[in-house]
Design a protein around this motif. Structure first.
Motif, PDB file in Angstrom:
ATOM      1  N   PRO A 147     -18.322 -28.903   2.562  1.00 42.31           N
ATOM      2  CA  PRO A 147     -19.351 -29.820   2.954  1.00 42.31           C
ATOM      3  C   PRO A 147     -20.595 -30.020   2.031  1.00 42.31           C
ATOM      4  CG  PRO A 147     -19.039 -27.898   4.620  1.00 42.31           C
ATOM      5  CD  PRO A 147     -17.970 -27.643   3.337  1.00 42.31           C
ATOM      6  N   LEU A 148     -21.037 -31.136   2.003  1.00 45.63           N
ATOM      7  CA  LEU A 148     -22.165 -31.490   1.040  1.00 45.63           C
ATOM      8  C   LEU A 148     -23.507 -30.494   1.261  1.00 45.63           C
ATOM      9  CD1 LEU A 148     -23.115 -33.471  -1.293  1.00 45.63           C
ATOM     10  CD2 LEU A 148     -23.834 -35.129   0.396  1.00 45.63           C
ATOM     11  N   SER A 149     -23.429 -30.229   2.440  1.00 49.47           N
ATOM     12  CA  SER A 149     -24.759 -29.328   2.729  1.00 49.47           C
ATOM     13  C   SER A 149     -24.520 -27.971   2.249  1.00 49.47           C
ATOM     14  CB  SER A 149     -24.808 -29.089   4.375  1.00 49.47           C
ATOM     15  OG  SER A 149     -23.711 -28.596   4.951  1.00 49.47           O
ATOM     16  N   HIS A 150     -23.182 -27.456   1.989  1.00 55.38           N
ATOM     17  CA  HIS A 150     -22.823 -26.206   1.305  1.00 55.38           C
ATOM     18  C   HIS A 150     -23.322 -26.346  -0.363  1.00 55.38           C
ATOM     19  CE1 HIS A 150     -20.791 -22.318   0.182  1.00 55.38           C
ATOM     20  NE2 HIS A 150     -20.452 -23.235  -0.665  1.00 55.38           N
ATOM     21  N   ALA A 151     -22.567 -27.484  -0.939  1.00 54.31           N
ATOM     22  CA  ALA A 151     -22.819 -27.729  -2.399  1.00 54.31           C
ATOM     23  C   ALA A 151     -24.341 -28.133  -2.696  1.00 54.31           C
ATOM     24  CB  ALA A 151     -21.912 -28.984  -2.425  1.00 54.31           C
ATOM     25  N   SER A 155     -29.305 -21.496  -2.180  1.00 57.30           N
ATOM     26  CA  SER A 155     -29.087 -20.051  -1.917  1.00 57.30           C
ATOM     27  C   SER A 155     -27.667 -19.820  -2.117  1.00 57.30           C
ATOM     28  CB  SER A 155     -29.395 -19.941  -0.677  1.00 57.30           C
ATOM     29  OG  SER A 155     -28.749 -20.441   0.391  1.00 57.30           O
ATOM     30  N   ARG A 156     -26.669 -20.863  -2.153  1.00 55.72           N
ATOM     31  CA  ARG A 156     -25.259 -20.596  -2.351  1.00 55.72           C
ATOM     32  C   ARG A 156     -24.798 -20.154  -3.756  1.00 55.72           C
ATOM     33  NH1 ARG A 156     -23.128 -20.135   3.027  1.00 55.72           N
ATOM     34  NH2 ARG A 156     -23.929 -21.517   4.145  1.00 55.72           N
ATOM     35  N   PRO A 175     -19.086 -19.710  -4.049  1.00 55.79           N
ATOM     36  CA  PRO A 175     -17.812 -19.480  -3.407  1.00 55.79           C
ATOM     37  C   PRO A 175     -18.043 -20.199  -2.073  1.00 55.79           C
ATOM     38  CG  PRO A 175     -18.656 -17.546  -4.167  1.00 55.79           C
ATOM     39  CD  PRO A 175     -19.726 -18.468  -4.440  1.00 55.79           C
ATOM     40  N   PHE A 176     -16.868 -20.739  -1.611  1.00 52.82           N
ATOM     41  CA  PHE A 176     -16.718 -21.215  -0.155  1.00 52.82           C
ATOM     42  C   PHE A 176     -15.282 -20.773   0.274  1.00 52.82           C
ATOM     43  CE2 PHE A 176     -15.093 -25.032   2.420  1.00 52.82           C
ATOM     44  CZ  PHE A 176     -16.214 -24.945   3.251  1.00 52.82           C
ATOM     45  N   GLY A 177     -15.480 -20.125   1.346  1.00 50.20           N
ATOM     46  CA  GLY A 177     -14.125 -19.657   1.909  1.00 50.20           C
ATOM     47  C   GLY A 177     -13.491 -19.093   0.899  1.00 50.20           C
TER      48      GLY A 177
END
Length: 198
Positions: A147-151, A155-156, A175-177
């Motif tokens: 998701p663009l919101s994650h990228a 804070s990620r 990291p993502f999943g």
């Protein structure tokens, strides 16, 4: 969708200095006169689903450069490519089956220098139509979306380190999943986050 395009265009317009796999490591001395090979990667933002998503690949573990890593579709600029944008679009077609006509190119981010001696131009592109994904056998192990919101969530991102050529090398991760996004891919995305916050 118009707001996303406008926000990305403003971020691209900020310009600024490029980044490097070494910019968190000021003690690493790069050899003078080193030869950097031009490359282009597509940062494909898929607008066809319920939420905008960034398309990424997991590279084959058999590749010479960055095996098994998470990457944008892309590669070196070939003699037949007009520029890094053309290379990014060609490589995206070859690597994941993305046809050029469904990509709206918004522009380039500043270049990024990699440990493998490439100077990479990240090309931001919006995907407006669904396409038949075809991971290139032998080069792309998997195509997936974040998701663009994650990228774009600052804070990620965190800075981690590992030993490289006898020294500790620091780098960004997001990291993502099950996907460990790090190195050049995370650094390019982190640069986009910074520009969008300006």
């Amino acid at each position: 969708m118009t707001d996303i395009a406008s926000t990305l265009r403003r971020a691209i317009a900020h310009g600024g200095d490029g980044s490097s796999d070494f910019d968190l490591n000021p003690t690493i001395k790069l050899p003078a006169g080193r030869k950097l090979r031009p490359a282009g990667v597509l940062v494909p933002i898929d607008l066809t689903g319920p939420v905008p998503q960034v398309i990424l690949t997991k590279r084959s573990s058999r590749l010479k450069h960055h095996p098994g890593q998470i990457a944008f579709p892309g590669g070196k600029v070939d003699d037949g490519d007009a520029d890094a944008t053309a290379a990014a679009l060609r490589e995206a077609r070859e690597e994941i089956g993305l046809p050029e006509h469904v990509v709206e190119v918004l522009g380039d981010l500043p270049t990024h220098e990699t440990v493998s001696s490439f100077v990479v131009t990240p090309v931001i592109g919006l995907i407006h139509a669904r396409f038949d994904e075809r991971p290139e056998a032998g080069e792309v192990e998997e195509v997936f979306r974040v998701p663009l919101s994650h990228a774009l969530d600052q804070s990620r991102y965190s800075v981690q380190s590992r030993r490289w050529q006898g020294q500790m090398r620091h780098y960004y991760t997001a990291p993502f999943g099950p996907y460990y996004i790090w190195g050049a891919t995370a650094r390019i995305l982190r640069g986009l986050v910074s520009r969008m916050a300006q």
